[in-house]
Design an enzyme around this catalytic site. Structure first.
Site, PDB file in Angstrom:
ATOM      1  N   ASP A  38       0.915  -1.210   0.007  1.00  0.00           N
ATOM      2  CA  ASP A  38      -0.039   0.014  -0.027  1.00  0.00           C
ATOM      3  C   ASP A  38       0.684   1.383  -0.063  1.00  0.00           C
ATOM      4  O   ASP A  38       1.547   1.517   0.992  1.00  0.00           O
ATOM      5  CB  ASP A  38      -0.816   0.083   1.108  1.00  0.00           C
ATOM      6  CG  ASP A  38      -1.942  -1.109   1.222  1.00  0.00           C
ATOM      7  OD1 ASP A  38      -2.180  -1.870   2.133  1.00  0.00           O
ATOM      8  OD2 ASP A  38      -2.603  -0.959   0.108  1.00  0.00           O
ATOM      9  N   ASP A 178     -10.591  -5.012  -1.789  1.00  0.00           N
ATOM     10  CA  ASP A 178      -9.553  -4.544  -0.595  1.00  0.00           C
ATOM     11  C   ASP A 178     -10.250  -3.885   0.239  1.00  0.00           C
ATOM     12  O   ASP A 178     -10.629  -2.573   0.114  1.00  0.00           O
ATOM     13  CB  ASP A 178      -8.465  -3.630  -1.366  1.00  0.00           C
ATOM     14  CG  ASP A 178      -7.257  -3.168  -0.649  1.00  0.00           C
ATOM     15  OD1 ASP A 178      -6.300  -2.657  -1.078  1.00  0.00           O
ATOM     16  OD2 ASP A 178      -7.201  -3.747   0.743  1.00  0.00           O
ATOM     17  N   GLY A 200      -5.684  -7.507   5.314  1.00  0.00           N
ATOM     18  CA  GLY A 200      -4.329  -7.258   6.069  1.00  0.00           C
ATOM     19  C   GLY A 200      -4.644  -7.470   7.535  1.00  0.00           C
ATOM     20  O   GLY A 200      -4.329  -8.676   7.987  1.00  0.00           O
ATOM     21  N   SER A 201      -5.289  -6.971   8.376  1.00  0.00           N
ATOM     22  CA  SER A 201      -5.371  -6.770   9.824  1.00  0.00           C
ATOM     23  C   SER A 201      -6.008  -8.433   9.955  1.00  0.00           C
ATOM     24  O   SER A 201      -5.452  -9.005  11.073  1.00  0.00           O
ATOM     25  CB  SER A 201      -6.360  -5.878  10.347  1.00  0.00           C
ATOM     26  OG  SER A 201      -7.453  -5.645   9.662  1.00  0.00           O
TER      27      SER A 201
HETATM   28  C1  DX5 Z   1      -6.253   0.535   2.717  1.00  0.00           C
HETATM   29  C2  DX5 Z   1      -5.569  -0.475   2.016  1.00  0.00           C
HETATM   30  C3  DX5 Z   1      -5.834  -1.952   2.384  1.00  0.00           C
HETATM   31  C4  DX5 Z   1      -5.672  -2.180   3.825  1.00  0.00           C
HETATM   32  C5  DX5 Z   1      -6.362  -3.588   4.054  1.00  0.00           C
HETATM   33  O1  DX5 Z   1      -6.070   1.865   2.268  1.00  0.00           O
HETATM   34  O2  DX5 Z   1      -5.759  -0.030   0.662  1.00  0.00           O
HETATM   35  O3  DX5 Z   1      -5.017  -2.687   1.548  1.00  0.00           O
HETATM   36  O4  DX5 Z   1      -4.282  -2.220   4.087  1.00  0.00           O
HETATM   37  O5  DX5 Z   1      -6.125  -3.857   5.503  1.00  0.00           O
HETATM   38  P1  DX5 Z   1      -7.443  -4.348   5.994  1.00  0.00           P
HETATM   39  O6  DX5 Z   1      -7.833  -5.760   5.414  1.00  0.00           O
HETATM   40  O7  DX5 Z   1      -7.043  -4.341   7.382  1.00  0.00           O
HETATM   41  O8  DX5 Z   1      -8.735  -3.722   5.823  1.00  0.00           O
END
Ligand code: DX5
Length: 232
Positions: A38, A178, A200-201
Site C-alpha cells: 500500500d 480491498d 491485512g489486519s
Molecule cells: C487501505 C489499504 C488496504 C488495507 C487492508 O487503504 O488499501 O490494503 O491495508 O487492510 P484491512 O484488511 O485491515 O482492511
C-alpha cells in the site's frame, strides 16, 4: 467468469516494519498468491507508507510477485520507480488520473501489468472505456488510507456491475477487492463476482496463524462463487 481459484493477497501494512524481509518470507510460506504494497503519499490519502527502495529491499525475500497499490496524486511520476523496485503489477486510482487511458498504457510500456482502483463512491462506469488497457480492476471496500476498517457492503452491487462489464468484454481482467476482508465478509464479495481478495489486519490477527487464515479465506471464497455459478 471469475478465476477458477480465488487469489488471496495480503496487505503488508500490518507487518513488523523492522523485519520486512522475514515478514515477506513468512507470507510466502503461508501460501499467498502475491503481496500487496500500500503506497500512500499523505495527499491522496491522509497517511504515509512505502517508498520504492523499501519494496526493493524486500524483493529477494519473496517467491511471489509484488503489486503496488498507488494511493498517490501523481502516479505518472512514480510508475517507473515501482516497476524498477520489482512490482509486476501497478494499480493507480482513477480519481488521481486526469489521463487514465494514457497512464494505464504507460504502465504496460514499462513491461508490467496495469490496474485501476475505484474508491467506494466512484461509479463502475468510470472504467468502461479503459478495460482494454487494464489487467485488473480494484473495487475498494473501504475508504483508502488505513487498515483495520469495516467492510462497506454497499459496494457489492458495484462489484457485480464490474463483473458483468468484464464478462461482456471477454477480456482476462482480474476483479480485486480491498478493505475489511475477513472470513465473514469475503463470501459477499465473491458472490458479487470478485476473484482477488486483499486481506491485512484480519489475516495478521488470525489466532490459528497466517496459513490457516489464507486457507479459510480461499475455501470460503471458492465455495461462495461455486454456489453462485450453480444458481446463475
Ligand atoms: C487501505 C489499504 C488496504 C488495507 C487492508 O487503504 O488499501 O490494503 O491495508 O487492510 P484491512 O484488511 O485491515 O482492511
Amino acid at each position: 467468469m471469475p478465476l477458477n481459484t480465488p487469489l488471496i493477497v495480503p496487505s503488508v501494512l500490518p507487518a513488523d516494519f523492522a523485519h520486512l524481509g522475514d515478514e515477506v518470507a513468512g507470507l510466502c510460506a503461508a501460501g499467498v498468491d502475491r503481496i500487496q504494497w500500500d503506497v500512500m503519499d499523505g495527499v491522496f490519502v491522509p497517511n504515509l507508507s512505502f517508498g520504492p527502495d523499501v519494496i526493493a529491499s524486500a524483493r529477494e525475500h519473496s517467491s511471489v510477485g509484488f503489486e503496488a497499490h498507488l494511493m498517490v496524486v501523481n502516479p505518472d511520476e512514480l510508475l517507473w520507480r515501482y516497476a524498477e523496485a520489482g512490482c509486476e503489477l501497478l494499480i493507480v486510482h482513477a480519481e488521481a488520473c486526469t489521463h487514465l487511458h494514457r497512464t494505464l498504457a504507460r504502465i504496460r510500456d514499462l513491461g508490467v501489468r496495469s490496474g485501476v482502483a475505484l474508491n467506494p463512491h466512484t461509479p463502475a462506469s468510470t472504467v468502461a472505456h479503459v478495460l482494454a488497457e487494464t489487467d485488473l480492476v480494484l473495487a475498494m471496500t473501504v475508504n483508502p488510507g488505513f487498515g483495520g476498517q469495516s467492510y462497506i457492503r454497499a459496494v457489492e452491487p458495484k462489484i457485480a456491475e464490474l463483473r458483468r462489464m468484464i464478462d461482456d468484454s471477454g477480456l482476462p481482467i482480474e476483479l480485486e477487492v480491498d478493505g475489511g476482508i475477513t472470513d465473514a465478509t469475503i463470501a459477499g464479495a465473491a458472490v458479487a463476482g470478485a476473484d482477488v481478495f486483499i486481506s491485512g489486519s484480519w489475516m495478521y490477527a488470525h489466532a490459528a496463524g497466517k496459513t490457516a487464515a489464507v486457507d479459510l479465506l480461499r475455501t470460503t471464497a471458492a465455495a461462495a462463487s461455486t454456489e453462485t455459478a450453480a444458481v446463475s
